[in-house]
Design a protein around this motif. Sequence first.
Motif, PDB file in Angstrom:
ATOM      1  N   LEU A  33       0.916  -0.924   0.248  1.00 48.69           N
ATOM      2  CA  LEU A  33       0.395   0.426   0.336  1.00 48.69           C
ATOM      3  C   LEU A  33       0.322   1.474  -0.286  1.00 48.69           C
ATOM      4  CD1 LEU A  33      -3.005  -0.863   2.637  1.00 48.69           C
ATOM      5  CD2 LEU A  33      -3.124  -0.904   0.436  1.00 48.69           C
ATOM      6  N   TYR A  34       2.369   1.239   0.253  1.00 49.49           N
ATOM      7  CA  TYR A  34       2.499   2.360   0.628  1.00 49.49           C
ATOM      8  C   TYR A  34       4.145   2.213   0.075  1.00 49.49           C
ATOM      9  CZ  TYR A  34      -0.709   3.400   4.763  1.00 49.49           C
ATOM     10  OH  TYR A  34      -1.555   3.617   5.290  1.00 49.49           O
ATOM     11  N   PRO A  35       4.052   1.678  -1.241  1.00 45.86           N
ATOM     12  CA  PRO A  35       5.462   0.809  -1.767  1.00 45.86           C
ATOM     13  C   PRO A  35       6.441   2.756  -1.828  1.00 45.86           C
ATOM     14  CG  PRO A  35       3.929   1.559  -3.474  1.00 45.86           C
ATOM     15  CD  PRO A  35       2.838   1.921  -2.519  1.00 45.86           C
ATOM     16  N   ASP A  36       5.896   3.674  -1.872  1.00 47.25           N
ATOM     17  CA  ASP A  36       7.522   4.685  -1.908  1.00 47.25           C
ATOM     18  C   ASP A  36       7.874   5.010  -0.325  1.00 47.25           C
ATOM     19  OD1 ASP A  36       7.268   4.590  -4.557  1.00 47.25           O
ATOM     20  OD2 ASP A  36       5.587   5.807  -4.111  1.00 47.25           O
ATOM     21  N   GLY A  37       7.566   3.892   0.725  1.00 50.73           N
ATOM     22  CA  GLY A  37       7.400   4.635   2.279  1.00 50.73           C
ATOM     23  C   GLY A  37       6.567   5.411   2.424  1.00 50.73           C
ATOM     24  N   ILE A  38       6.217   5.411   3.814  1.00 59.10           N
ATOM     25  CA  ILE A  38       4.483   6.318   4.376  1.00 59.10           C
ATOM     26  C   ILE A  38       4.560   7.714   4.330  1.00 59.10           C
ATOM     27  CG2 ILE A  38       3.079   6.354   6.161  1.00 59.10           C
ATOM     28  CD1 ILE A  38       3.674   3.240   6.722  1.00 59.10           C
ATOM     29  N   HIS A  39       3.727   8.065   3.906  1.00 65.98           N
ATOM     30  CA  HIS A  39       4.026   9.556   4.066  1.00 65.98           C
ATOM     31  C   HIS A  39       2.925  10.066   5.511  1.00 65.98           C
ATOM     32  CE1 HIS A  39       2.761  14.021   3.395  1.00 65.98           C
ATOM     33  NE2 HIS A  39       3.826  13.558   2.193  1.00 65.98           N
ATOM     34  N   VAL A  46       7.700  11.692   3.405  1.00 66.13           N
ATOM     35  CA  VAL A  46       8.449  10.385   3.694  1.00 66.13           C
ATOM     36  C   VAL A  46       8.455  10.519   5.242  1.00 66.13           C
ATOM     37  CG1 VAL A  46       9.333   8.263   3.235  1.00 66.13           C
ATOM     38  CG2 VAL A  46       7.489  10.198   1.116  1.00 66.13           C
ATOM     39  N   THR A  47       8.542   9.470   5.760  1.00 67.23           N
ATOM     40  CA  THR A  47       9.445   9.190   6.915  1.00 67.23           C
ATOM     41  C   THR A  47       9.585   7.755   7.412  1.00 67.23           C
ATOM     42  OG1 THR A  47       7.531   9.458   8.187  1.00 67.23           O
ATOM     43  CG2 THR A  47       9.053  11.529   8.165  1.00 67.23           C
ATOM     44  N   LYS A  48      10.536   7.194   7.916  1.00 64.71           N
ATOM     45  CA  LYS A  48      11.190   6.313   8.537  1.00 64.71           C
ATOM     46  C   LYS A  48       9.117   5.961   9.212  1.00 64.71           C
ATOM     47  CE  LYS A  48      15.950   4.801   7.090  1.00 64.71           C
ATOM     48  NZ  LYS A  48      16.570   3.731   8.049  1.00 64.71           N
ATOM     49  N   HIS A  49       8.995   4.626   9.588  1.00 63.95           N
ATOM     50  CA  HIS A  49       7.599   3.951  10.362  1.00 63.95           C
ATOM     51  C   HIS A  49       8.594   2.661  10.992  1.00 63.95           C
ATOM     52  CE1 HIS A  49       5.436   6.716   8.881  1.00 63.95           C
ATOM     53  NE2 HIS A  49       4.568   6.741   9.256  1.00 63.95           N
ATOM     54  N   HIS A  50       8.447   2.405  12.716  1.00 61.74           N
ATOM     55  CA  HIS A  50       8.577   1.205  12.462  1.00 61.74           C
ATOM     56  C   HIS A  50       7.295   0.468  13.065  1.00 61.74           C
ATOM     57  CE1 HIS A  50       8.770   3.831  16.578  1.00 61.74           C
ATOM     58  NE2 HIS A  50       7.969   3.223  17.247  1.00 61.74           N
TER      59      HIS A  50
END
Length: 318
Positions: A33-39, A46-50
């Motif tokens: 669902l977030y192929p380019d990372g989560i906005h 777009v940031t890093k998520h854990h």
Amino acid sequence: MNRRPKMQRFPLKAFQAKFPDDATCLEWLKNHLYPDGIHCENCKRVTKHHRVVSRPSYSCDNCGHHVHPTAGTIFHKSPTPLTTWFYAIYLMSATRCGISAKQIERETGVTYKTAWRMFKQIRSMLAENEPIGGKGRGVEMDEAYFGGRRKNGGGRRLRTDKGEQYKTVVVGMAERKGRIVATVAPDAKSATLLTTAREFVLPKSTVFTDEYQCYDGMSRMTENYQHKRINHSEKVYVVGDIHTNTVEGFWSLVKNGLRGVYHSVGHHYLQTYLNEYTFRYNRRFDTQPMFLSFIKQVRKNAATQPASPTAEETAVPF
Ligand SMILES: [Zn+2]
């Protein structure tokens, strides 16, 4: 010899190795669902998520904002584990005949009602309405009657409306060596059939039908169809390239599948079953495993929870 690349096999063991637990399924869903990372809504970028350990969600490394990958999908707020959902999708993708809610009930322990809802939700993702055909392309068109029993048995199809109201009309259009569209129609009258052609068959297609009179207006439509007809009643089924064998083969596939597995389907749900069969059929030459074709249909803003199975679900034998 003309060889097509073959669809990759995806045996059950490989499936189970790839999706062993809910965390892995959620991770797959997030990446899908977030192929380019989560906005991140707060950070506006777009940031890093854990992964949040205690919940099926991910948290922004910067600000802690939570994101639920299942929100707005068919998995939204479902108490059924993601592994069971993925398995249901796997089963539906892996078999030509479809899989009954009974089987998933037996194999995973969810209730029949839950299983029924899951399959309905999965089918809701599979609708396709892209038109087929075009100049120089052949499209077979035929109508079929689902539900109820044919009073006279065998032989010719009944064409009149008399005594046929209890059947559901389905109009099928199959591009030769291409895709199929099958849609539930209110009746098999001329206006309905021609309107359906207009909606799903591109202009200038060569349209093959049988001799049924309600296709008479086909060649006079503004779509400039080239209309070729086969005369079934004279027992002539194939003359050169004039036949409707492709779409008739599809009817057999669907009717045998519904008879053997689902036992019965309510009129209101027939379209979603047709969607399932056309979806598989239209991907018969794909090289990726069918499971991936199915699971990649998962989107945000999916339909809301469907109603429970009704008495009608068991009312219409095929
Ligand atoms: Zn943030």
